[in-house]
Write a protein that holds these residues in place. Structure first.
Motif, PDB file in Angstrom:
ATOM      1  N   ILE A  38       0.825  -1.205   0.000  1.00 35.40           N
ATOM      2  CA  ILE A  38       0.000   0.000   0.000  1.00 35.40           C
ATOM      3  C   ILE A  38       0.852   1.245   0.000  1.00 35.40           C
ATOM      4  N   SER A  39       1.997   1.186   0.661  1.00 36.44           N
ATOM      5  CA  SER A  39       2.822   2.383   0.768  1.00 36.44           C
ATOM      6  C   SER A  39       3.391   2.832  -0.566  1.00 36.44           C
ATOM      7  N   THR A  40       3.497   1.897  -1.510  1.00 40.19           N
ATOM      8  CA  THR A  40       4.055   2.273  -2.806  1.00 40.19           C
ATOM      9  C   THR A  40       3.005   2.264  -3.905  1.00 40.19           C
ATOM     10  N   ALA A  41       1.742   1.912  -3.550  1.00 35.81           N
ATOM     11  CA  ALA A  41       0.688   1.892  -4.555  1.00 35.81           C
ATOM     12  C   ALA A  41       0.359   3.310  -4.989  1.00 35.81           C
ATOM     13  N   GLU A  42      -0.011   3.495  -6.230  1.00 39.24           N
ATOM     14  CA  GLU A  42      -0.338   4.810  -6.745  1.00 39.24           C
ATOM     15  C   GLU A  42      -1.608   5.340  -6.082  1.00 39.24           C
ATOM     16  N   ALA A  43      -1.568   6.593  -5.615  1.00 39.93           N
ATOM     17  CA  ALA A  43      -2.718   7.193  -4.942  1.00 39.93           C
ATOM     18  C   ALA A  43      -3.848   7.416  -5.933  1.00 39.93           C
ATOM     19  N   VAL A  44      -5.066   7.205  -5.479  1.00 39.90           N
ATOM     20  CA  VAL A  44      -6.235   7.445  -6.313  1.00 39.90           C
ATOM     21  C   VAL A  44      -6.584   8.928  -6.214  1.00 39.90           C
ATOM     22  N   THR A  45      -6.680   9.593  -7.343  1.00 41.12           N
ATOM     23  CA  THR A  45      -6.973  11.022  -7.365  1.00 41.12           C
ATOM     24  C   THR A  45      -8.398  11.263  -7.810  1.00 41.12           C
ATOM     25  N   SER A  46      -9.103  12.160  -7.093  1.00 43.50           N
ATOM     26  CA  SER A  46     -10.471  12.500  -7.468  1.00 43.50           C
ATOM     27  C   SER A  46     -10.492  13.141  -8.839  1.00 43.50           C
ATOM     28  N   SER A  47     -11.543  12.866  -9.600  1.00 47.05           N
ATOM     29  CA  SER A  47     -11.670  13.473 -10.928  1.00 47.05           C
ATOM     30  C   SER A  47     -11.869  14.973 -10.811  1.00 47.05           C
ATOM     31  N   ASN A  48     -12.270  15.430  -9.611  1.00 44.91           N
ATOM     32  CA  ASN A  48     -12.464  16.861  -9.391  1.00 44.91           C
ATOM     33  C   ASN A  48     -11.162  17.583  -9.076  1.00 44.91           C
ATOM     34  N   GLY A  49     -10.103  16.842  -8.788  1.00 42.45           N
ATOM     35  CA  GLY A  49      -8.852  17.487  -8.420  1.00 42.45           C
ATOM     36  C   GLY A  49      -8.966  18.095  -7.036  1.00 42.45           C
ATOM     37  N   THR A  50      -8.080  19.027  -6.731  1.00 43.50           N
ATOM     38  CA  THR A  50      -8.080  19.697  -5.444  1.00 43.50           C
ATOM     39  C   THR A  50      -8.378  21.167  -5.640  1.00 43.50           C
ATOM     40  N   PHE A  51      -9.514  21.598  -5.173  1.00 45.26           N
ATOM     41  CA  PHE A  51      -9.958  22.977  -5.322  1.00 45.26           C
ATOM     42  C   PHE A  51      -9.494  23.753  -4.094  1.00 45.26           C
ATOM     43  N   SER A  52      -8.750  24.834  -4.289  1.00 44.49           N
ATOM     44  CA  SER A  52      -8.226  25.588  -3.154  1.00 44.49           C
ATOM     45  C   SER A  52      -8.340  27.090  -3.381  1.00 44.49           C
ATOM     46  N   LEU A  53      -8.406  27.825  -2.282  1.00 40.95           N
ATOM     47  CA  LEU A  53      -8.542  29.280  -2.295  1.00 40.95           C
ATOM     48  C   LEU A  53      -7.431  29.883  -1.457  1.00 40.95           C
ATOM     49  N   SER A  54      -6.829  30.956  -1.957  1.00 42.93           N
ATOM     50  CA  SER A  54      -5.750  31.608  -1.218  1.00 42.93           C
ATOM     51  C   SER A  54      -5.748  33.101  -1.504  1.00 42.93           C
ATOM     52  N   SER A  55      -4.911  33.820  -0.764  1.00 41.40           N
ATOM     53  CA  SER A  55      -4.743  35.261  -0.968  1.00 41.40           C
ATOM     54  C   SER A  55      -3.270  35.600  -0.836  1.00 41.40           C
ATOM     55  N   SER A  56      -2.845  36.565  -1.614  1.00 39.77           N
ATOM     56  CA  SER A  56      -1.445  36.997  -1.552  1.00 39.77           C
ATOM     57  C   SER A  56      -1.178  37.832  -0.304  1.00 39.77           C
ATOM     58  N   ASP A  57      -2.231  38.291   0.371  1.00 39.52           N
ATOM     59  CA  ASP A  57      -2.063  39.204   1.505  1.00 39.52           C
ATOM     60  C   ASP A  57      -2.347  38.605   2.875  1.00 39.52           C
ATOM     61  N   VAL A  58      -2.849  37.366   2.921  1.00 38.19           N
ATOM     62  CA  VAL A  58      -3.114  36.730   4.211  1.00 38.19           C
ATOM     63  C   VAL A  58      -3.150  35.219   4.011  1.00 38.19           C
ATOM     64  N   TRP A  81      -7.832  31.167  -6.903  1.00 39.70           N
ATOM     65  CA  TRP A  81      -8.205  29.777  -6.677  1.00 39.70           C
ATOM     66  C   TRP A  81      -7.675  28.902  -7.804  1.00 39.70           C
ATOM     67  N   SER A  82      -7.577  27.628  -7.513  1.00 39.01           N
ATOM     68  CA  SER A  82      -7.065  26.677  -8.512  1.00 39.01           C
ATOM     69  C   SER A  82      -7.678  25.305  -8.261  1.00 39.01           C
ATOM     70  N   GLY A  83      -7.548  24.444  -9.266  1.00 42.46           N
ATOM     71  CA  GLY A  83      -8.045  23.072  -9.127  1.00 42.46           C
ATOM     72  C   GLY A  83      -9.534  22.926  -9.286  1.00 42.46           C
ATOM     73  N   ALA A  84     -10.165  23.826 -10.035  1.00 41.53           N
ATOM     74  CA  ALA A  84     -11.613  23.709 -10.249  1.00 41.53           C
ATOM     75  C   ALA A  84     -11.933  22.397 -10.956  1.00 41.53           C
ATOM     76  N   PRO A  85     -12.998  21.722 -10.542  1.00 43.26           N
ATOM     77  CA  PRO A  85     -13.336  20.430 -11.150  1.00 43.26           C
ATOM     78  C   PRO A  85     -13.807  20.555 -12.591  1.00 43.26           C
ATOM     79  N   THR A  86     -13.662  19.478 -13.316  1.00 42.90           N
ATOM     80  CA  THR A  86     -14.156  19.415 -14.689  1.00 42.90           C
ATOM     81  C   THR A  86     -15.663  19.663 -14.704  1.00 42.90           C
ATOM     82  N   GLY A  87     -16.106  20.471 -15.656  1.00 43.59           N
ATOM     83  CA  GLY A  87     -17.523  20.784 -15.740  1.00 43.59           C
ATOM     84  C   GLY A  87     -17.878  22.136 -15.158  1.00 43.59           C
TER      85      GLY A  87
END
Length: 199
Positions: A38-58, A81-87
């Motif tokens: 399991i430690s070397t098995a390829e991780a399963v990634t969501s089809s939506n990816g990783t959606f994240s929000l950030s700011s340059s000032d905080v 923001w980045s990683g918006a899901p398909t669709g």
């Protein structure tokens, strides 16, 4: 005689071999060579990816700079923001604060942000449609100005939507609750950024 004894021994051997595994016993596990590590098995990634929000000032959990509050320039915080899901077809942004149980204040409601927009600069204009705020119910950004002692938590949330939200009211009546109700069935993903401010 010897042949008879040999035949008996063969029958006994076969009976013993047949009794070594009882009915219902689990099958013999495979050797370690066929076990997946399991430690070397390829991780399963969501089809939506990783959606994240950030700011340059905080940063997440950090103190909101005073210029983004009523004690400063009342500017809107730059967001990206980045990683918006398909669709994803459009985005919406909300800033709110929960002062206590059953009470929510909102300061910024923006929707119909084009799908090719993945950031909002400080004091952004000309992008999306503004809803109202709970401070004066006008369609503008209302900077945090919460009264009372102690640290307050403010949450910025971006929603990735599969379609533009539909309303039965005008933009001036689109509150946070109205927006959330309109997007509940078309939200593909959301991401939040929590900041603090003490007056």
């Amino acid at each position: 005689m010897k042949t008879k004894i040999f035949s008996i021994l063969m029958i006994v051997s076969l009976l013993l071999a047949g009794c070594s595994t009882k009915p219902g016993d689990p099958p013999t596990p495979p050797s370690n060579d066929s076990t997946v590590d399991i430690s070397t098995a390829e991780a399963v990634t969501s089809s939506n990816g990783t959606f994240s929000l950030s700011s340059s000032d905080v940063t997440e959990g950090g103190a909101l700079p005073v210029e983004y509050t009523c004690d400063g320039a009342s500017a809107t915080l730059p967001l990206s923001w980045s990683g918006a899901p398909t669709g994803t077809q459009t985005f919406a942004v909300v800033m709110h604060h929960v002062p206590g149980p059953g009470d929510t204040h909102w300061y910024w409601v923006m929707y119909n942000i084009p799908v090719n927009v993945t950031s909002l600069e400080k004091n952004v204009t000309g992008i999306g449609i503004l809803g109202n705020n709970s401070v004066n119910r006008t369609t503008v950004y209302a900077p945090p100005c919460s009264k009372g002692p102690g640290e307050k938590i403010y949450t910025y949330t971006v929603y990735a939507l599969s379609a533009e939200p539909q309303f039965s009211v005008s933009a001036s009546d689109v509150s946070r609750d109205v927006l959330l109700d309109a997007i509940k069935d078309i939200t593909l993903a959301s991401a939040s950024l929590n900041v603090t401010y003490t007056r």
